[in-house]
Design a protein around this motif. Structure first.
Motif, PDB file in Angstrom:
ATOM      1  N   UNK A  89       0.824  -1.216   0.000  1.00 48.60           N
ATOM      2  CA  UNK A  89       0.000   0.000   0.000  1.00 48.60           C
ATOM      3  C   UNK A  89       0.856   1.263   0.000  1.00 48.60           C
ATOM      4  N   UNK A  90       1.980   1.230   0.686  1.00 51.21           N
ATOM      5  CA  UNK A  90       2.883   2.389   0.674  1.00 51.21           C
ATOM      6  C   UNK A  90       3.455   2.619  -0.726  1.00 51.21           C
ATOM      7  N   UNK A  91       3.846   1.521  -1.385  1.00 55.10           N
ATOM      8  CA  UNK A  91       4.373   1.637  -2.756  1.00 55.10           C
ATOM      9  C   UNK A  91       3.312   2.214  -3.690  1.00 55.10           C
ATOM     10  N   UNK A  92       2.086   1.696  -3.562  1.00 55.39           N
ATOM     11  CA  UNK A  92       1.008   2.149  -4.448  1.00 55.39           C
ATOM     12  C   UNK A  92       0.709   3.620  -4.205  1.00 55.39           C
ATOM     13  N   UNK A  93       0.579   4.016  -2.931  1.00 50.67           N
ATOM     14  CA  UNK A  93       0.210   5.428  -2.684  1.00 50.67           C
ATOM     15  C   UNK A  93       1.346   6.380  -3.071  1.00 50.67           C
ATOM     16  N   UNK A  94       2.593   5.923  -2.958  1.00 50.67           N
ATOM     17  CA  UNK A  94       3.706   6.764  -3.429  1.00 50.67           C
ATOM     18  C   UNK A  94       3.691   6.891  -4.947  1.00 50.67           C
ATOM     19  N   UNK A  95       3.272   5.800  -5.610  1.00 55.20           N
ATOM     20  CA  UNK A  95       3.270   5.787  -7.071  1.00 55.20           C
ATOM     21  C   UNK A  95       2.161   6.665  -7.656  1.00 55.20           C
ATOM     22  N   UNK A  96       1.001   6.731  -6.965  1.00 52.36           N
ATOM     23  CA  UNK A  96      -0.142   7.423  -7.581  1.00 52.36           C
ATOM     24  C   UNK A  96      -0.397   8.802  -6.970  1.00 52.36           C
ATOM     25  N   UNK A  97       0.623   9.376  -6.338  1.00 54.07           N
ATOM     26  CA  UNK A  97       0.464  10.663  -5.639  1.00 54.07           C
ATOM     27  C   UNK A  97      -0.115  11.766  -6.519  1.00 54.07           C
ATOM     28  N   UNK A  98       0.237  11.742  -7.794  1.00 60.26           N
ATOM     29  CA  UNK A  98      -0.230  12.818  -8.682  1.00 60.26           C
ATOM     30  C   UNK A  98      -1.686  12.614  -9.138  1.00 60.26           C
ATOM     31  N   UNK A  99      -2.231  11.411  -8.935  1.00 61.26           N
ATOM     32  CA  UNK A  99      -3.626  11.131  -9.321  1.00 61.26           C
ATOM     33  C   UNK A  99      -4.486  11.210  -8.062  1.00 61.26           C
ATOM     34  N   UNK A 100      -5.053  12.379  -7.835  1.00 55.61           N
ATOM     35  CA  UNK A 100      -5.701  12.679  -6.557  1.00 55.61           C
ATOM     36  C   UNK A 100      -6.758  11.655  -6.135  1.00 55.61           C
ATOM     37  N   UNK A 101      -7.657  11.312  -7.060  1.00 57.90           N
ATOM     38  CA  UNK A 101      -8.767  10.409  -6.693  1.00 57.90           C
ATOM     39  C   UNK A 101      -8.268   9.002  -6.386  1.00 57.90           C
ATOM     40  N   UNK A 102      -7.321   8.525  -7.183  1.00 62.27           N
ATOM     41  CA  UNK A 102      -6.762   7.184  -6.949  1.00 62.27           C
ATOM     42  C   UNK A 102      -5.969   7.195  -5.641  1.00 62.27           C
ATOM     43  N   UNK A 103      -5.200   8.262  -5.439  1.00 64.66           N
ATOM     44  CA  UNK A 103      -4.387   8.380  -4.225  1.00 64.66           C
ATOM     45  C   UNK A 103      -5.272   8.368  -2.977  1.00 64.66           C
ATOM     46  N   UNK A 104      -6.404   9.078  -3.018  1.00 60.85           N
ATOM     47  CA  UNK A 104      -7.270   9.162  -1.833  1.00 60.85           C
ATOM     48  C   UNK A 104      -7.785   7.780  -1.433  1.00 60.85           C
ATOM     49  N   UNK A 105      -8.076   6.921  -2.432  1.00 62.54           N
ATOM     50  CA  UNK A 105      -8.561   5.558  -2.147  1.00 62.54           C
ATOM     51  C   UNK A 105      -7.424   4.721  -1.552  1.00 62.54           C
ATOM     52  N   UNK A 106      -6.228   4.827  -2.149  1.00 68.19           N
ATOM     53  CA  UNK A 106      -5.063   4.076  -1.644  1.00 68.19           C
ATOM     54  C   UNK A 106      -4.721   4.519  -0.223  1.00 68.19           C
ATOM     55  N   UNK A 107      -4.810   5.834   0.017  1.00 71.51           N
ATOM     56  CA  UNK A 107      -4.490   6.361   1.349  1.00 71.51           C
ATOM     57  C   UNK A 107      -5.494   5.866   2.399  1.00 71.51           C
ATOM     58  N   UNK A 108      -6.782   5.889   2.040  1.00 71.33           N
ATOM     59  CA  UNK A 108      -7.811   5.389   2.976  1.00 71.33           C
ATOM     60  C   UNK A 108      -7.573   3.922   3.310  1.00 71.33           C
ATOM     61  N   UNK A 109      -7.210   3.145   2.299  1.00 73.31           N
ATOM     62  CA  UNK A 109      -6.960   1.720   2.519  1.00 73.31           C
ATOM     63  C   UNK A 109      -5.769   1.521   3.471  1.00 73.31           C
TER      64      UNK A 109
END
Length: 336
Positions: free
Chosen positions: A237-257
């Motif tokens: 999850x840390x790798x994914x949220x670091x990877x999608x930081x510029x995509x706000x909506x995707x990042x918000x879902x990864x961060x919540x998870x």
């Protein structure tokens, strides 16, 4: 053997890892061999089995020209799947676990969906088969066409889409430079699917339960294994949220998870107080961040705060919620 198939039929490589499943592998192979879609290359990787699994596979291979058996030293399911991907010749790649089985029309349906929609990935619902019941996910017959962004959002939200490899068919080119991470013990499917969906321009989900996932009774998992699994899940999850930081909506879902997982660790019944305290400290730091304030709902903010400072209360709340909804029973095999 090409005369058996229509010339316009694409080849599907089906990759099946197998480890010590002598009682189940025959049923799995029979279900794949009896697919209505015939142009299959069935690659079975015997991952160093110590029972009769390897012998059974060799017998099947002798009788079925579409089957290819690879014997290797035990290295885990990801290493077995990676070898299968390396050896695959198909236009499409699919996966089946060796103790599961599939509907006769699984691959015909998925190939048809890719062709009709010109998609990169087609995936379907599944059913969990327990000794005493079958749970469907979700068998509504609904079709959902997903852009790259929607596919990633649905995958990370995990409400409709199972992050597994086994109920999906992929265009082969998605696997160029993509392999499973063999160091992960859990969440390796989410990790690789995130990378595959990111390369995909379009996917289609068909909510029919065409894959049967078998739940077997396992021995109790020790605290060290639980910690290892939690650490792998957090890492992914840390790798994914670091990877999608510029995509706000995707990042918000990864961060919540990510926050949900930290909360879950804080309330777990494990005898590792130091480990839980370290995760509570991480969650306490998160409470103060801009991301937490921006992406976490008011209700979840309260739950996170309780997880940090009053874990006993949050445990009681979740136990009451679970009694009402039966959430924790998703993978539970009833005793007796």
């Amino acid at each position: 053997y090409t005369t058996l198939f229509r010339s316009d039929e694409k080849l599907v490589s089906v990759i099946i890892p197998a480890y010590n499943i002598e009682d189940y592998i025959g049923r799995c192979l029979d279900s794949v061999l009896s697919q209505t879609y015939k142009n299959l290359e069935i690659i079975v990787i015997d991952d160093g089995s110590s029972d009769r699994t390897g012998e059974i596979l060799d017998d099947y291979e002798k009788k079925n020209h579409r089957m290819k058996v690879i014997h290797k030293e035990n290295g885990g399911v990801s290493s077995a799947r990676n070898i299968g991907i390396d050896r695959a010749n198909g236009d499409y790649i699919g996966f089946v676990d060796g103790d599961d089985w599939v509907n006769p029309k699984l691959f015909e349906t998925l190939v048809k969906l890719i062709n009709e929609e010109n998609a990169d990935i087609a995936h379907c619902g599944y059913q969990m088969v327990f000794p005493d019941r079958v749970d469907y996910y979700y068998n509504t017959g609904k079709r959902v066409i997903q852009t790259k962004e929607q596919g990633l959002k649905d995958l990370l939200a995990g409400e409709m889409i199972e992050p597994a490899l086994y109920n999906k068919l992929y265009k082969r080119e998605l696997f160029e430079n993509v392999r499973l991470n063999e160091n992960l013990k859990i969440n390796e499917d989410l990790d690789v699917n995130y990378r595959l969906f990111k390369k995909s321009q379009k996917s289609i989900y068909y909510d029919m339960s065409l894959y049967s996932y078998m739940i077997r009774k396992n021995s109790a998992t020790g605290s060290n294994t639980v910690i290892r699994k939690n650490e792998d899940s957090l890492k992914v999850l840390e790798q994914i949220k670091n990877d999608c930081k510029s995509e706000k909506e995707i990042y918000s879902i990864a961060y919540r998870r990510y926050v949900y997982l930290l909360m879950a660790i804080c309330r777990m019944d494990i005898d590792q107080i130091t480990y839980q305290k370290s995760k509570r400290d991480i969650l306490k730091k998160e409470l103060k961040t801009k991301d937490f304030k921006q992406y976490i709902s008011s209700k979840l903010k309260i739950m996170s705060w309780l997880s940090c400072y009053f874990p006993a209360i949050i445990k009681l709340i979740y136990k009451a919620y679970d009694l009402k909804t039966g959430t924790s029973k998703k993978y539970k095999v009833d005793e007796g």
